[in-house]
Design a protein around this motif. Sequence first.
Motif, PDB file in Angstrom:
ATOM      1  N   MET A   1     -71.154  38.724 -83.582  1.00 20.65           N
ATOM      2  CA  MET A   1     -70.086  38.004 -82.985  1.00 20.65           C
ATOM      3  C   MET A   1     -68.820  38.344 -83.255  1.00 20.65           C
ATOM      4  O   MET A   1     -67.759  37.487 -82.876  1.00 20.65           O
ATOM      5  CB  MET A   1     -70.402  36.381 -83.199  1.00 20.65           C
ATOM      6  N   MET A   2     -68.556  39.439 -83.859  1.00 23.90           N
ATOM      7  CA  MET A   2     -67.325  39.925 -83.911  1.00 23.90           C
ATOM      8  C   MET A   2     -67.457  41.338 -83.842  1.00 23.90           C
ATOM      9  O   MET A   2     -68.009  42.153 -84.131  1.00 23.90           O
ATOM     10  CB  MET A   2     -67.107  39.405 -85.574  1.00 23.90           C
ATOM     11  N   ASN A   3     -65.806  41.938 -83.776  1.00 25.53           N
ATOM     12  CA  ASN A   3     -65.738  43.278 -83.536  1.00 25.53           C
ATOM     13  C   ASN A   3     -65.132  43.547 -84.865  1.00 25.53           C
ATOM     14  O   ASN A   3     -65.541  44.310 -85.602  1.00 25.53           O
ATOM     15  CB  ASN A   3     -64.593  43.497 -82.597  1.00 25.53           C
TER      16      ASN A   3
ATOM     17  N   GLY B   1     -88.196  48.700 -47.930  1.00 28.66           N
ATOM     18  CA  GLY B   1     -87.799  47.572 -48.820  1.00 28.66           C
ATOM     19  C   GLY B   1     -86.134  47.828 -49.622  1.00 28.66           C
ATOM     20  O   GLY B   1     -85.489  48.547 -49.068  1.00 28.66           O
ATOM     21  N   PHE B   2     -86.141  47.033 -50.745  1.00 31.89           N
ATOM     22  CA  PHE B   2     -84.819  47.127 -51.351  1.00 31.89           C
ATOM     23  C   PHE B   2     -85.174  47.311 -52.785  1.00 31.89           C
ATOM     24  O   PHE B   2     -86.249  46.784 -53.367  1.00 31.89           O
ATOM     25  CB  PHE B   2     -84.050  45.806 -51.160  1.00 31.89           C
ATOM     26  N   ILE B   3     -83.985  48.006 -53.363  1.00 31.01           N
ATOM     27  CA  ILE B   3     -84.004  48.014 -54.870  1.00 31.01           C
ATOM     28  C   ILE B   3     -82.840  47.285 -55.374  1.00 31.01           C
ATOM     29  O   ILE B   3     -81.886  47.441 -54.994  1.00 31.01           O
ATOM     30  CB  ILE B   3     -83.931  49.460 -55.542  1.00 31.01           C
ATOM     31  N   PHE B   4     -82.969  46.345 -56.556  1.00 30.40           N
ATOM     32  CA  PHE B   4     -82.035  45.541 -57.056  1.00 30.40           C
ATOM     33  C   PHE B   4     -81.957  46.137 -58.349  1.00 30.40           C
ATOM     34  O   PHE B   4     -82.888  45.953 -59.237  1.00 30.40           O
ATOM     35  CB  PHE B   4     -82.143  44.146 -56.838  1.00 30.40           C
ATOM     36  N   ILE B   5     -80.593  46.395 -58.874  1.00 35.15           N
ATOM     37  CA  ILE B   5     -80.372  46.852 -60.382  1.00 35.15           C
ATOM     38  C   ILE B   5     -79.211  45.987 -60.896  1.00 35.15           C
ATOM     39  O   ILE B   5     -78.173  45.642 -60.014  1.00 35.15           O
ATOM     40  CB  ILE B   5     -79.907  48.268 -60.368  1.00 35.15           C
ATOM     41  N   ASN B   6     -79.231  45.639 -61.967  1.00 35.43           N
ATOM     42  CA  ASN B   6     -78.594  44.773 -63.032  1.00 35.43           C
ATOM     43  C   ASN B   6     -77.717  45.171 -63.969  1.00 35.43           C
ATOM     44  O   ASN B   6     -78.431  45.792 -64.820  1.00 35.43           O
ATOM     45  CB  ASN B   6     -78.873  43.256 -62.925  1.00 35.43           C
ATOM     46  N   SER B   7     -76.415  45.390 -64.020  1.00 35.57           N
ATOM     47  CA  SER B   7     -75.818  46.137 -65.240  1.00 35.57           C
ATOM     48  C   SER B   7     -74.560  45.427 -65.728  1.00 35.57           C
ATOM     49  O   SER B   7     -73.924  45.029 -64.690  1.00 35.57           O
ATOM     50  CB  SER B   7     -75.936  47.808 -65.036  1.00 35.57           C
ATOM     51  N   ALA B   8     -74.156  45.757 -66.733  1.00 38.66           N
ATOM     52  CA  ALA B   8     -72.701  45.257 -67.263  1.00 38.66           C
ATOM     53  C   ALA B   8     -71.654  46.250 -66.670  1.00 38.66           C
ATOM     54  O   ALA B   8     -72.041  47.424 -66.659  1.00 38.66           O
ATOM     55  CB  ALA B   8     -72.509  45.031 -68.834  1.00 38.66           C
ATOM     56  N   ALA B   9     -70.344  45.947 -66.325  1.00 42.13           N
ATOM     57  CA  ALA B   9     -69.603  46.625 -65.630  1.00 42.13           C
ATOM     58  C   ALA B   9     -67.914  46.154 -66.193  1.00 42.13           C
ATOM     59  O   ALA B   9     -67.083  46.225 -65.401  1.00 42.13           O
ATOM     60  CB  ALA B   9     -69.514  46.639 -64.163  1.00 42.13           C
ATOM     61  N   GLY B  10     -67.944  46.075 -67.453  1.00 40.83           N
ATOM     62  CA  GLY B  10     -66.446  45.723 -68.104  1.00 40.83           C
ATOM     63  C   GLY B  10     -66.243  44.240 -67.686  1.00 40.83           C
ATOM     64  O   GLY B  10     -66.789  43.523 -67.218  1.00 40.83           O
ATOM     65  N   THR B  11     -64.880  44.059 -68.093  1.00 42.26           N
ATOM     66  CA  THR B  11     -64.469  42.633 -67.743  1.00 42.26           C
ATOM     67  C   THR B  11     -63.100  42.572 -66.867  1.00 42.26           C
ATOM     68  O   THR B  11     -62.615  43.679 -66.106  1.00 42.26           O
ATOM     69  CB  THR B  11     -63.833  42.215 -69.335  1.00 42.26           C
TER      70      THR B  11
ATOM     71  N   THR C   1     -67.909  30.033 -73.509  1.00 40.83           N
ATOM     72  CA  THR C   1     -68.516  31.192 -73.609  1.00 40.83           C
ATOM     73  C   THR C   1     -68.883  31.586 -72.110  1.00 40.83           C
ATOM     74  O   THR C   1     -69.296  30.908 -71.309  1.00 40.83           O
ATOM     75  CB  THR C   1     -69.969  31.306 -74.289  1.00 40.83           C
ATOM     76  N   ARG C   2     -68.668  33.171 -72.046  1.00 37.89           N
ATOM     77  CA  ARG C   2     -68.887  33.684 -70.762  1.00 37.89           C
ATOM     78  C   ARG C   2     -70.281  33.795 -70.366  1.00 37.89           C
ATOM     79  O   ARG C   2     -71.220  34.302 -71.224  1.00 37.89           O
ATOM     80  CB  ARG C   2     -68.177  35.088 -70.323  1.00 37.89           C
ATOM     81  N   ASN C   3     -70.836  33.344 -69.161  1.00 39.81           N
ATOM     82  CA  ASN C   3     -72.136  33.443 -68.768  1.00 39.81           C
ATOM     83  C   ASN C   3     -71.965  34.986 -67.619  1.00 39.81           C
ATOM     84  O   ASN C   3     -71.771  34.841 -66.701  1.00 39.81           O
ATOM     85  CB  ASN C   3     -72.772  32.630 -68.037  1.00 39.81           C
ATOM     86  N   GLU C   4     -72.270  36.098 -68.482  1.00 36.15           N
ATOM     87  CA  GLU C   4     -72.077  37.377 -67.715  1.00 36.15           C
ATOM     88  C   GLU C   4     -73.080  37.764 -66.781  1.00 36.15           C
ATOM     89  O   GLU C   4     -72.874  38.721 -66.017  1.00 36.15           O
ATOM     90  CB  GLU C   4     -71.767  38.510 -68.818  1.00 36.15           C
ATOM     91  N   LEU C   5     -74.385  37.163 -66.898  1.00 34.43           N
ATOM     92  CA  LEU C   5     -75.411  37.479 -65.990  1.00 34.43           C
ATOM     93  C   LEU C   5     -75.324  38.802 -65.469  1.00 34.43           C
ATOM     94  O   LEU C   5     -75.814  39.405 -64.471  1.00 34.43           O
ATOM     95  CB  LEU C   5     -74.911  37.015 -64.442  1.00 34.43           C
ATOM     96  N   ASN C   6     -75.818  39.669 -66.713  1.00 35.19           N
ATOM     97  CA  ASN C   6     -75.587  41.336 -66.507  1.00 35.19           C
ATOM     98  C   ASN C   6     -76.967  41.897 -66.757  1.00 35.19           C
ATOM     99  O   ASN C   6     -77.060  42.986 -66.857  1.00 35.19           O
ATOM    100  CB  ASN C   6     -74.568  41.637 -67.135  1.00 35.19           C
ATOM    101  N   THR C   7     -78.163  40.991 -67.100  1.00 24.93           N
ATOM    102  CA  THR C   7     -79.224  41.722 -67.776  1.00 24.93           C
ATOM    103  C   THR C   7     -80.453  41.856 -66.665  1.00 24.93           C
ATOM    104  O   THR C   7     -81.030  43.074 -66.814  1.00 24.93           O
ATOM    105  CB  THR C   7     -79.623  40.811 -69.060  1.00 24.93           C
TER     106      THR C   7
ATOM    107  N   ALA D   1     -70.482  38.842 -77.361  1.00 24.27           N
ATOM    108  CA  ALA D   1     -70.410  37.574 -76.610  1.00 24.27           C
ATOM    109  C   ALA D   1     -68.923  37.650 -76.203  1.00 24.27           C
ATOM    110  O   ALA D   1     -68.099  38.383 -77.015  1.00 24.27           O
ATOM    111  CB  ALA D   1     -70.574  36.341 -77.184  1.00 24.27           C
ATOM    112  N   ARG D   2     -68.608  36.939 -75.250  1.00 24.31           N
ATOM    113  CA  ARG D   2     -66.894  37.010 -74.626  1.00 24.31           C
ATOM    114  C   ARG D   2     -66.824  35.559 -74.841  1.00 24.31           C
ATOM    115  O   ARG D   2     -67.406  34.515 -74.192  1.00 24.31           O
ATOM    116  CB  ARG D   2     -67.144  37.596 -73.344  1.00 24.31           C
ATOM    117  N   LEU D   3     -65.737  35.198 -75.504  1.00 22.45           N
ATOM    118  CA  LEU D   3     -65.512  33.680 -76.118  1.00 22.45           C
ATOM    119  C   LEU D   3     -63.993  33.286 -75.900  1.00 22.45           C
ATOM    120  O   LEU D   3     -63.167  34.312 -75.980  1.00 22.45           O
ATOM    121  CB  LEU D   3     -65.782  33.356 -77.527  1.00 22.45           C
ATOM    122  N   SER D   4     -63.856  31.973 -75.435  1.00 21.83           N
ATOM    123  CA  SER D   4     -62.843  31.470 -75.742  1.00 21.83           C
ATOM    124  C   SER D   4     -62.528  30.299 -76.573  1.00 21.83           C
ATOM    125  O   SER D   4     -63.804  29.425 -76.594  1.00 21.83           O
ATOM    126  CB  SER D   4     -62.259  30.785 -74.212  1.00 21.83           C
ATOM    127  N   SER D   5     -61.870  29.809 -77.545  1.00 19.63           N
ATOM    128  CA  SER D   5     -61.866  28.822 -78.395  1.00 19.63           C
ATOM    129  C   SER D   5     -61.866  27.562 -77.822  1.00 19.63           C
ATOM    130  O   SER D   5     -62.222  26.754 -78.379  1.00 19.63           O
ATOM    131  CB  SER D   5     -60.791  29.212 -79.397  1.00 19.63           C
TER     132      SER D   5
END
Length: 544
Positions: free
Chosen positions: A361-363, A31-41, A131-137, A123-127
Amino acid sequence: MAIRHFSTTTRKEIDVELQLKEGAIPNDLCGFIFINSAAGTVNSNGVPFPKNNADGTENQEYATPLINGDGMVYRIDLTQPGKIHVKTGLMKPPCYYADLATTYDSKNDNPYYKFHFESNGLARLSSTLGTRNELNTAITPVRFKNDNQYRLLANFDAGRPYEFDPKNFSMITAIGENKKWHSGLPPMLVQPFPMILTTAHPVFDPDTEELFTVNFTKDLEGLMAPTTIMGDLFKDLDWLKSELKKLIDDVKDLRPEEQRTRLGRFLGTAHLNAPNANKTWFQKLMNLIKRIFHKWYYKHISNTDDIYVIKWNGTKELHRWRIVDENGKGILIQHNMHQLSLSRDYLILGDTNFKFTLDGMMNFPFVNDAEIDRFTRELLTGPMNDYSSFYIVKRADLVPGVETVKAVKAVLPEETVHFSANYDNPDNLITLHTAHNCSACAAEWLRTYDIRQVEPNIPMDEEFLGLVSMGEVDISKIGKVVLNPETGALLEPESVFLELTGDLDAKDPGPHTWSVGLYTYNNMLSSDCNVAKIEYVYWQAYGL
């Protein structure tokens, strides 16, 4: 001495066969193993985020949360005996290309930079773009009867699920049309990429071939007002910093609620006293009208507190129902809806303890002024509940033509983020298996101005900046909860919350439940069969 960061990753996509270092690869793996994770911008080569840009200027993304980044999917292929193959790929929905097109250019010759996205907290935002949909979870497998193969969905708490090709990782389609989803931001913010508040863990029922997810909105009056004040109303930031420093000194010995009252009073009137304000009676009158208008505007035009259950059966059409409480009123989700689950007859919606507050929502609203940043963060944050709320929906009520469905509320006496339900609900009772990370907050991260609690005034090590501050200050628990879906009551003594401290004086402290993590069980997330009764759960814990 070079810094060795706690967490690192690359955005370079690979397609390689792993080399055996020692031992042997079992021949019965499959079979297969699938892993999803954040990897920077798009601005970084991965994680950690560098302190400076390539041209030496300050990097806005430095020390931002590591979980705020594009999704990278890892596919581990175990289908060839004695071999393990790994392929990785970035998740690239349309907003990814908008982010790429508007990214920072050290030569300052990108004409689209004015539309760029920034990593603002979680969140990653542009005024202008949204908003970015990062699909990382998380990844959810589905398979409908007409499918000749399995289908995979990449998920994110602040974006629609996307189906992607598991062979080459290209995007196939978002789930549902744009018009079927409500933005989590006020309606006046019409943007190409709206912030869709949903769940990172939708649920699929192989028996009925239905995928369930949610879309929820909040009344953002209180959430949006500070961002308006901090941004548009203050042009003289030096004056604002000076006034805030005076305020900090004045209120430092007051109780937190009194501090918030004083801050609210200051923010509500400061724009009239700012040195750049027009002090004519006409301008003051206009400012007053503007304030009154804003109150009316947010009260009558902002989003309402609502939950929508969405059902998808693999086609273009989505089915949607507004979920209300037992009095017929909209439901406020206090934190978020990170997890859903289902049984044969019920859908279980969790108001999970992953807080959603303005400070997330702020740094650094005031760069290079740690005192004000720390004070602002403390007053704009909020505590998590020390309990969790569930909303139970009868699946038989989710029928075409019905717009509103009532839910029954159940309250668990422990914080919960992840949970799973037995598919069978005999005697009309629901059984949940729950993870309880007591007094831990996944929505906080280590920032540059944080200091050690045990070594006052010593800053955090740079290699930990941006990490989720998951440290537990209470022991975690594992729960097995039996609910009456008609009343929301927990059955006793069937509902049990287990905590194991072990013998802390012995050499081997034995089993314990410090910092319970994720878990698994046989056929968990299967797109072929439901698990009638979860017999054995395998838990993982980080330790103290």
